[in-house]
Design a protein around this motif. Structure first.
Motif, PDB file in Angstrom:
ATOM      1  N   SER A 106       0.847  -1.190   0.000  1.00 48.46           N
ATOM      2  CA  SER A 106       0.000   0.000   0.000  1.00 48.46           C
ATOM      3  C   SER A 106       0.880   1.236   0.000  1.00 48.46           C
ATOM      4  O   SER A 106       2.074   1.173   0.323  1.00 48.46           O
ATOM      5  N   VAL A 107       0.273   2.344  -0.364  1.00 48.85           N
ATOM      6  CA  VAL A 107       0.941   3.646  -0.375  1.00 48.85           C
ATOM      7  C   VAL A 107       0.008   4.647   0.296  1.00 48.85           C
ATOM      8  O   VAL A 107      -1.162   4.767  -0.093  1.00 48.85           O
ATOM      9  N   TYR A 108       0.525   5.336   1.305  1.00 48.93           N
ATOM     10  CA  TYR A 108      -0.236   6.372   2.001  1.00 48.93           C
ATOM     11  C   TYR A 108       0.359   7.734   1.643  1.00 48.93           C
ATOM     12  O   TYR A 108       1.569   7.934   1.751  1.00 48.93           O
ATOM     13  N   VAL A 109      -0.503   8.641   1.240  1.00 47.00           N
ATOM     14  CA  VAL A 109      -0.105  10.014   0.940  1.00 47.00           C
ATOM     15  C   VAL A 109      -0.902  10.928   1.859  1.00 47.00           C
ATOM     16  O   VAL A 109      -2.138  10.880   1.858  1.00 47.00           O
ATOM     17  N   HIS A 110      -0.223  11.726   2.649  1.00 49.35           N
ATOM     18  CA  HIS A 110      -0.938  12.615   3.565  1.00 49.35           C
ATOM     19  C   HIS A 110      -0.271  13.982   3.608  1.00 49.35           C
ATOM     20  O   HIS A 110       0.933  14.120   3.349  1.00 49.35           O
ATOM     21  N   ILE A 111      -1.082  14.969   3.931  1.00 53.37           N
ATOM     22  CA  ILE A 111      -0.661  16.368   4.016  1.00 53.37           C
ATOM     23  C   ILE A 111      -1.067  16.904   5.379  1.00 53.37           C
ATOM     24  O   ILE A 111      -2.223  16.765   5.788  1.00 53.37           O
ATOM     25  N   ARG A 112      -0.118  17.503   6.066  1.00 50.93           N
ATOM     26  CA  ARG A 112      -0.405  18.169   7.338  1.00 50.93           C
ATOM     27  C   ARG A 112      -0.539  19.669   7.097  1.00 50.93           C
ATOM     28  O   ARG A 112       0.337  20.289   6.492  1.00 50.93           O
ATOM     29  N   CYS A 113      -1.617  20.223   7.579  1.00 51.87           N
ATOM     30  CA  CYS A 113      -1.927  21.635   7.338  1.00 51.87           C
ATOM     31  C   CYS A 113      -2.087  22.337   8.689  1.00 51.87           C
ATOM     32  O   CYS A 113      -3.153  22.283   9.308  1.00 51.87           O
ATOM     33  N   ARG A 114      -1.022  22.989   9.143  1.00 49.36           N
ATOM     34  CA  ARG A 114      -1.084  23.710  10.416  1.00 49.36           C
ATOM     35  C   ARG A 114      -1.911  24.983  10.302  1.00 49.36           C
ATOM     36  O   ARG A 114      -2.422  25.488  11.307  1.00 49.36           O
ATOM     37  N   GLU A 115      -2.024  25.505   9.078  1.00 49.72           N
ATOM     38  CA  GLU A 115      -2.828  26.720   8.900  1.00 49.72           C
ATOM     39  C   GLU A 115      -4.305  26.472   9.156  1.00 49.72           C
ATOM     40  O   GLU A 115      -5.068  27.427   9.354  1.00 49.72           O
ATOM     41  N   ALA A 116      -4.728  25.193   9.133  1.00 52.41           N
ATOM     42  CA  ALA A 116      -6.136  24.886   9.389  1.00 52.41           C
ATOM     43  C   ALA A 116      -6.534  25.126  10.836  1.00 52.41           C
ATOM     44  O   ALA A 116      -7.729  25.137  11.148  1.00 52.41           O
ATOM     45  N   ILE A 117      -5.556  25.328  11.722  1.00 56.40           N
ATOM     46  CA  ILE A 117      -5.888  25.614  13.120  1.00 56.40           C
ATOM     47  C   ILE A 117      -6.575  26.967  13.238  1.00 56.40           C
ATOM     48  O   ILE A 117      -7.537  27.137  13.992  1.00 56.40           O
ATOM     49  N   ASN A 118      -6.097  27.932  12.464  1.00 56.58           N
ATOM     50  CA  ASN A 118      -6.689  29.268  12.499  1.00 56.58           C
ATOM     51  C   ASN A 118      -7.854  29.416  11.529  1.00 56.58           C
ATOM     52  O   ASN A 118      -8.781  30.180  11.794  1.00 56.58           O
TER      53      ASN A 118
END
Length: 267
Positions: A106-118
């Motif tokens: 399997s292949v997992y692709v993920h994006i972390r978005c710290r700007e979504a906190i605000n």
């Protein structure tokens, strides 16, 4: 002739009418999948062959390492130099046959978005970007704990991920290895020390790389916020060397350490 073929491949339905039971998409395979099944798998079977004696030595060494991690020596006496316990999870080396050659799971692709906190609307940009480059709908990830330094509370959207398997996995890696990586100017390859020891690899990219995908070139300016992404590749190999052979054969470059000039001609 056409009517005869239609009757042969047609199947009766509940309404009494005959419908075609086959389609051209059922036998479709991507270029990378065809290369693996027709060429690379046979080569990996030979290159990753482990004799039974060597396999027994590896299993014994792993068992001794696990015993040492528990704070005791091989003879059962306590180890005074071991002050803490470390869990060591290492699967036994499977028997080398033509049916257990290293393959992609399997292949997992993920994006972390710290700007979504605000601003929660920024997470939509990350989810849309994942859907564009992978062709699959992204899944929202919410925070499980509170982090006071980031002003993060439990339940807030913080990232997005996509899990790829089968043909979708091969198509994404084909674009990544053949189109995206050659366009990167300063990418020399993955270090030989990469990997978790169990045949799994993680590759991180910054926000400038996501614009190198063919699907993102025309719509790159439409995204208000672009983040970097991480690719986790899980293989069926139990150790890093067979997994490196698999990924190297599929097109992922690895950065080999250069020997000093005094040892350059030493065999």
């Amino acid at each position: 002739m056409i009517r005869t073929l239609a009757r042969r491949f047609a199947a009766p339905s509940q309404t009494g009418r005959r419908t075609f039971a086959c389609s051209a998409a059922q036998g479709y395979q991507s270029r990378l999948a065809q290369f693996y099944h027709n060429t690379l798998r046979d080569d990996l079977t030979i290159l990753t062959y482990v004799p039974p004696a060597v396999r027994a030595q590896r299993d014994a060494a792993d068992a001794a390492r696990v015993q040492a991690s528990k704070g005791t020596s091989t003879d059962g006496a306590p180890n005074p130099n071991r002050k803490h316990r470390v869990k060591v999870h290492r699967a036994k080396t499977p028997k080398s046959t033509a049916h257990n050659a290293p393959c992609l799971k399997s292949v997992y692709v993920h994006i972390r978005c710290r700007e979504a906190i605000n601003d929660k609307n920024h997470i939509l940009s990350a989810m849309t970007a994942l859907q564009v480059i992978t062709g699959k709908r992204a899944e929202l990830i919410k925070a499980k704990t509170d982090v006071a330094t980031w002003k993060l509370r439990k339940g807030m959207p913080i990232a997005a991920k996509v899990e790829l398997r089968g043909e979708e996995m091969f198509e994404f890696l084909d674009k990544l290895f053949e189109i995206v990586l050659p366009r990167m100017k300063e990418y020399g390859g993955m270090p030989m020390s990469a990997g978790d020891g169990n045949g799994n690899f993680t590759i991180g990219f910054d926000e400038s790389v996501i614009g190198l995908f063919p699907e993102m070139e025309m719509a790159y300016d439409m995204f208000p916020l672009v983040n970097g992404f991480i690719v986790n590749i899980a293989t069926s190999a139990t150790r890093n060397p067979p997994a490196r052979l698999l990924l190297s054969g599929l097109g992922l470059p690895f950065l080999h350490e250069r020997k000093p000039e005094s040892e350059a001609y030493m065999l």
